[in-house]
Write a protein that holds these residues in place. Structure first.
Motif, PDB file in Angstrom:
ATOM      1  N   TYR A 136       4.969  45.243  52.306  1.00 54.67           N
ATOM      2  CA  TYR A 136       6.191  45.878  52.773  1.00 54.67           C
ATOM      3  C   TYR A 136       7.319  44.869  52.929  1.00 54.67           C
ATOM      4  O   TYR A 136       7.097  43.747  53.394  1.00 54.67           O
ATOM      5  N   TYR A 137       8.522  45.277  52.518  1.00 56.12           N
ATOM      6  CA  TYR A 137       9.744  44.525  52.789  1.00 56.12           C
ATOM      7  C   TYR A 137      10.751  45.480  53.394  1.00 56.12           C
ATOM      8  O   TYR A 137      10.825  46.641  52.987  1.00 56.12           O
ATOM      9  N   GLU A 138      11.536  44.978  54.337  1.00 61.67           N
ATOM     10  CA  GLU A 138      12.524  45.845  54.964  1.00 61.67           C
ATOM     11  C   GLU A 138      13.870  45.149  55.034  1.00 61.67           C
ATOM     12  O   GLU A 138      13.972  43.989  55.416  1.00 61.67           O
ATOM     13  N   PHE A 139      14.886  45.908  54.644  1.00 63.71           N
ATOM     14  CA  PHE A 139      16.266  45.460  54.682  1.00 63.71           C
ATOM     15  C   PHE A 139      17.007  46.270  55.744  1.00 63.71           C
ATOM     16  O   PHE A 139      16.648  47.408  56.012  1.00 63.71           O
ATOM     17  N   ARG A 140      18.057  45.697  56.306  1.00 60.62           N
ATOM     18  CA  ARG A 140      18.976  46.457  57.161  1.00 60.62           C
ATOM     19  C   ARG A 140      20.297  46.540  56.420  1.00 60.62           C
ATOM     20  O   ARG A 140      20.837  45.519  55.992  1.00 60.62           O
ATOM     21  N   VAL A 141      20.795  47.762  56.284  1.00 66.86           N
ATOM     22  CA  VAL A 141      21.992  47.984  55.477  1.00 66.86           C
ATOM     23  C   VAL A 141      22.946  48.954  56.176  1.00 66.86           C
ATOM     24  O   VAL A 141      22.531  49.761  57.006  1.00 66.86           O
ATOM     25  N   GLY A 142      24.218  48.854  55.821  1.00 69.94           N
ATOM     26  CA  GLY A 142      25.203  49.830  56.267  1.00 69.94           C
ATOM     27  C   GLY A 142      25.766  49.563  57.642  1.00 69.94           C
ATOM     28  O   GLY A 142      25.404  48.607  58.326  1.00 69.94           O
ATOM     29  N   ASP A 143      26.668  50.468  58.032  1.00 74.99           N
ATOM     30  CA  ASP A 143      27.397  50.318  59.294  1.00 74.99           C
ATOM     31  C   ASP A 143      26.494  50.280  60.511  1.00 74.99           C
ATOM     32  O   ASP A 143      26.786  49.600  61.483  1.00 74.99           O
ATOM     33  N   TYR A 144      25.408  51.032  60.478  1.00 80.10           N
ATOM     34  CA  TYR A 144      24.497  51.077  61.621  1.00 80.10           C
ATOM     35  C   TYR A 144      23.203  50.326  61.360  1.00 80.10           C
ATOM     36  O   TYR A 144      22.220  50.514  62.057  1.00 80.10           O
ATOM     37  N   GLN A 145      23.232  49.468  60.328  1.00 83.53           N
ATOM     38  CA  GLN A 145      22.072  48.649  60.002  1.00 83.53           C
ATOM     39  C   GLN A 145      20.822  49.512  59.814  1.00 83.53           C
ATOM     40  O   GLN A 145      19.744  49.213  60.340  1.00 83.53           O
ATOM     41  N   ALA A 146      20.959  50.598  59.051  1.00 90.84           N
ATOM     42  CA  ALA A 146      19.839  51.469  58.736  1.00 90.84           C
ATOM     43  C   ALA A 146      18.790  50.672  57.976  1.00 90.84           C
ATOM     44  O   ALA A 146      19.095  49.684  57.307  1.00 90.84           O
ATOM     45  N   GLU A 147      17.559  51.103  58.069  1.00 93.86           N
ATOM     46  CA  GLU A 147      16.450  50.381  57.444  1.00 93.86           C
ATOM     47  C   GLU A 147      16.106  50.990  56.089  1.00 93.86           C
ATOM     48  O   GLU A 147      15.981  52.204  55.954  1.00 93.86           O
TER      49      GLU A 147
END
Length: 135
Positions: free
Chosen positions: A38-49
């Protein structure tokens, strides 16, 4: 009931290639990793996963919906799961604690129209929400 998108999960047979592709697309490296799984990124204005999961963990029954699962944050996974089932949804994945004591709990259903709907208790979502509220 649905509080906001918590995590989008994608499955990839070549996990490393998917990680590299999404790293390039997003312009960031994953902030969290489970080697080989598993890899997880945080993206967008609310740091969605955005999670990339090794394909071997994907639902494997070709007769039921599968693929991407958008997990919506809810306050009570068990109660929401029961309500969805009471409303005619069917179990896609049962309630699963994702890491003992972490507070991350998921479940998913297939709605009456064939769509997979994920629900999740997600401490990260709550932390971001708390930070965004005025003091």
């Amino acid at each position: 009931m649905l509080r906001g998108m918590a995590t989008v999960n994608y499955f990839a047979d070549d996990l490393e290639a998917a990680k590299d592709w999404y790293s390039e697309l997003l312009g960031v490296q994953p902030y969290f990793a489970v080697p080989g799984g598993y890899y997880e990124f945080r993206v967008g204005d609310y740091q969605a996963e955005l999670g990339i999961i090794a394909g071997r963990f994907a639902p494997s029954n070709p007769d039921v919906p599968g693929g991407q699962i958008v997990n919506w944050h809810v306050d009570d996974v068990a109660a929401t799961f029961r309500r969805l089932l009471d409303m005619g949804a069917t179990v896609h994945e049962p309630i699963i604690e994702r890491g003992e004591g972490t507070g991350f709990v998921t479940a998913s259903v297939v709605d009456p129209f064939g769509n997979v709907l994920g629900i999740m208790s997600n401490p990260h979502y709550l932390a971001i929400l708390a930070e965004s509220r005025p003091a």
